[in-house]
Design a protein around this motif. Sequence first.
Motif, mmCIF file in Angstrom:
data_model
loop_
_atom_site.group_PDB
_atom_site.id
_atom_site.type_symbol
_atom_site.label_atom_id
_atom_site.label_comp_id
_atom_site.label_asym_id
_atom_site.label_seq_id
_atom_site.Cartn_x
_atom_site.Cartn_y
_atom_site.Cartn_z
ATOM 1 N N GLY A 57 42.074 6.316 25.806
ATOM 2 C CA GLY A 57 41.487 5.029 25.401
ATOM 3 C C GLY A 57 41.131 3.907 26.321
ATOM 4 O O GLY A 57 41.783 3.083 27.451
ATOM 5 N N LYS A 58 39.873 2.538 26.258
ATOM 6 C CA LYS A 58 39.269 2.108 27.171
ATOM 7 C C LYS A 58 40.582 1.276 26.957
ATOM 8 O O LYS A 58 40.919 0.431 27.926
ATOM 9 N N LYS A 59 40.472 0.728 26.197
ATOM 10 C CA LYS A 59 42.201 -0.936 25.712
ATOM 11 C C LYS A 59 43.112 -0.353 26.293
ATOM 12 O O LYS A 59 43.457 -1.623 27.495
ATOM 13 N N THR A 60 43.473 0.766 25.592
ATOM 14 C CA THR A 60 44.652 0.841 26.630
ATOM 15 C C THR A 60 44.429 0.997 28.029
ATOM 16 O O THR A 60 45.385 0.357 28.754
ATOM 17 N N LEU A 61 43.240 1.954 28.543
ATOM 18 C CA LEU A 61 42.957 1.254 30.372
ATOM 19 C C LEU A 61 43.308 0.336 30.336
ATOM 20 O O LEU A 61 43.548 -0.373 31.464
ATOM 21 N N ARG A 62 42.359 -1.058 30.115
ATOM 22 C CA ARG A 62 42.423 -1.852 30.385
ATOM 23 C C ARG A 62 43.776 -2.956 30.815
ATOM 24 O O ARG A 62 43.825 -3.425 31.738
ATOM 25 N N ASP A 63 44.615 -2.235 29.637
ATOM 26 C CA ASP A 63 45.967 -3.374 30.204
ATOM 27 C C ASP A 63 46.759 -2.684 30.445
ATOM 28 O O ASP A 63 47.082 -3.644 31.827
ATOM 29 N N TYR A 64 46.413 -1.558 31.224
ATOM 30 C CA TYR A 64 47.168 -0.841 32.365
ATOM 31 C C TYR A 64 47.352 -1.039 33.408
ATOM 32 O O TYR A 64 47.709 -1.888 34.921
ATOM 33 N N TRP A 65 45.468 -1.511 33.947
ATOM 34 C CA TRP A 65 44.983 -1.958 35.173
ATOM 35 C C TRP A 65 44.904 -3.255 35.505
ATOM 36 O O TRP A 65 45.197 -3.953 36.056
ATOM 37 N N THR A 66 45.264 -4.165 34.107
ATOM 38 C CA THR A 66 45.326 -5.561 34.321
ATOM 39 C C THR A 66 46.806 -5.861 34.743
ATOM 40 O O THR A 66 46.852 -6.674 35.973
ATOM 41 N N LYS A 67 47.604 -5.223 34.189
ATOM 42 C CA LYS A 67 48.459 -5.133 35.191
ATOM 43 C C LYS A 67 48.897 -4.372 36.439
ATOM 44 O O LYS A 67 49.585 -5.535 37.100
ATOM 45 N N ALA A 68 48.803 -3.797 36.313
ATOM 46 C CA ALA A 68 48.236 -3.387 37.963
ATOM 47 C C ALA A 68 47.696 -3.842 38.671
ATOM 48 O O ALA A 68 48.272 -3.812 40.271
ATOM 49 N N LEU A 69 46.860 -4.481 38.265
ATOM 50 C CA LEU A 69 45.916 -5.549 39.492
ATOM 51 C C LEU A 69 46.977 -6.956 39.762
ATOM 52 O O LEU A 69 46.906 -7.121 40.965
ATOM 53 N N GLY A 70 47.979 -7.075 38.773
ATOM 54 C CA GLY A 70 48.507 -8.381 39.155
ATOM 55 C C GLY A 70 50.064 -8.084 40.248
ATOM 56 O O GLY A 70 50.104 -8.365 40.930
ATOM 57 N N LEU A 71 49.914 -6.797 40.039
ATOM 58 C CA LEU A 71 51.285 -6.210 40.666
ATOM 59 C C LEU A 71 51.071 -5.790 42.559
ATOM 60 O O LEU A 71 51.517 -6.286 43.326
ATOM 61 N N ALA A 72 49.588 -5.833 42.514
ATOM 62 C CA ALA A 72 48.850 -5.517 44.136
ATOM 63 C C ALA A 72 47.699 -6.674 44.540
ATOM 64 O O ALA A 72 47.163 -6.265 44.370
ATOM 65 N N PRO A 73 48.137 -8.047 44.749
ATOM 66 C CA PRO A 73 47.280 -8.660 44.800
ATOM 67 C C PRO A 73 46.336 -8.569 45.910
ATOM 68 O O PRO A 73 44.816 -9.200 46.410
ATOM 69 N N GLN A 74 47.195 -7.376 47.262
ATOM 70 C CA GLN A 74 46.636 -7.047 48.575
ATOM 71 C C GLN A 74 45.543 -5.879 48.045
ATOM 72 O O GLN A 74 45.372 -5.054 48.799
ATOM 73 N N LEU A 75 45.438 -5.340 46.705
ATOM 74 C CA LEU A 75 44.441 -4.372 47.327
ATOM 75 C C LEU A 75 43.087 -4.170 47.579
ATOM 76 O O LEU A 75 42.857 -4.853 47.164
ATOM 77 N N PHE A 76 43.171 -2.772 48.552
ATOM 78 C CA PHE A 76 41.514 -2.287 48.286
ATOM 79 C C PHE A 76 41.495 -1.516 48.982
ATOM 80 O O PHE A 76 42.715 -0.338 49.308
ATOM 81 N N PHE A 77 40.266 -0.808 49.083
ATOM 82 C CA PHE A 77 39.955 0.888 48.489
ATOM 83 C C PHE A 77 38.801 1.303 49.754
ATOM 84 O O PHE A 77 37.700 -0.049 49.608
ATOM 85 N N GLU A 78 39.241 1.884 50.770
ATOM 86 C CA GLU A 78 38.308 2.523 51.434
ATOM 87 C C GLU A 78 37.916 3.407 51.376
ATOM 88 O O GLU A 78 38.747 4.483 51.680
ATOM 89 N N LEU A 79 36.436 3.807 51.501
ATOM 90 C CA LEU A 79 35.702 5.124 51.404
ATOM 91 C C LEU A 79 35.781 5.831 52.892
ATOM 92 O O LEU A 79 35.745 5.567 53.416
ATOM 93 N N ASP A 80 36.254 7.154 51.981
ATOM 94 C CA ASP A 80 36.753 7.910 53.109
ATOM 95 C C ASP A 80 35.626 9.832 52.910
ATOM 96 O O ASP A 80 35.269 10.236 53.843
ATOM 97 N N ASP A 81 35.083 9.482 51.382
ATOM 98 C CA ASP A 81 34.174 10.948 51.267
ATOM 99 C C ASP A 81 34.078 11.144 50.156
ATOM 100 O O ASP A 81 34.233 10.718 49.064
ATOM 101 N N ILE A 82 33.125 11.916 49.246
ATOM 102 C CA ILE A 82 32.523 12.071 48.537
ATOM 103 C C ILE A 82 32.193 13.248 48.142
ATOM 104 O O ILE A 82 31.472 13.905 49.001
ATOM 105 N N LEU A 83 33.047 14.145 47.367
ATOM 106 C CA LEU A 83 32.574 15.689 46.725
ATOM 107 C C LEU A 83 32.150 15.462 45.606
ATOM 108 O O LEU A 83 31.930 14.862 44.682
ATOM 109 N N VAL A 84 30.761 16.188 45.633
ATOM 110 C CA VAL A 84 30.116 16.968 44.406
ATOM 111 C C VAL A 84 30.126 17.328 43.544
ATOM 112 O O VAL A 84 29.996 18.727 44.296
ATOM 113 N N GLY A 85 30.456 17.849 42.362
ATOM 114 C CA GLY A 85 30.893 19.423 41.363
ATOM 115 C C GLY A 85 29.479 19.152 40.313
ATOM 116 O O GLY A 85 28.651 17.885 40.688
#
Length: 121
Positions: A57-85
């Motif tokens: 569920g989206k509400k539980t996912l919001r709670d999880y990611w809000t907590k995860a973002l708080g634990l990783a202030p340096q978070l950054f993602f860099e794209l390597d590739d995209i695979l399409v199914g």
Amino acid sequence: MRTMLSRAFAEGFARDWLAAWNDRDIDRILSHYSEEIIFHSPRIARVMGNEAMSIFGKKTLRDYWTKALGLAPQLFFELDDILVGSDAITILYTNHREEMVAETFVFGPEGKVVRSIAAYR
């Protein structure tokens, strides 16, 4: 969304999804997901302090990611590739810990992600 996913759709989704994460914009991140999202990740247990492997569920996912973002202030993602199914895409990216990550997104008929699975090297 009953047609096969296009490369253009996958690239647009990946760009917006990564930008939302890199901007730390939880509402924009969640805009990609259905209300009934099921998310699987080996990180859930560590962040939530339990033995959970999935979020339902989206509400539980919001709670999880809000907590995860708080634990990783340096978070950054860099794209390597995209695979399409047919009804899914996999985004390969490197995170702020220099880990390779593969995240697969399965899309429902309304074009929102209904299932997502994260795997780490």
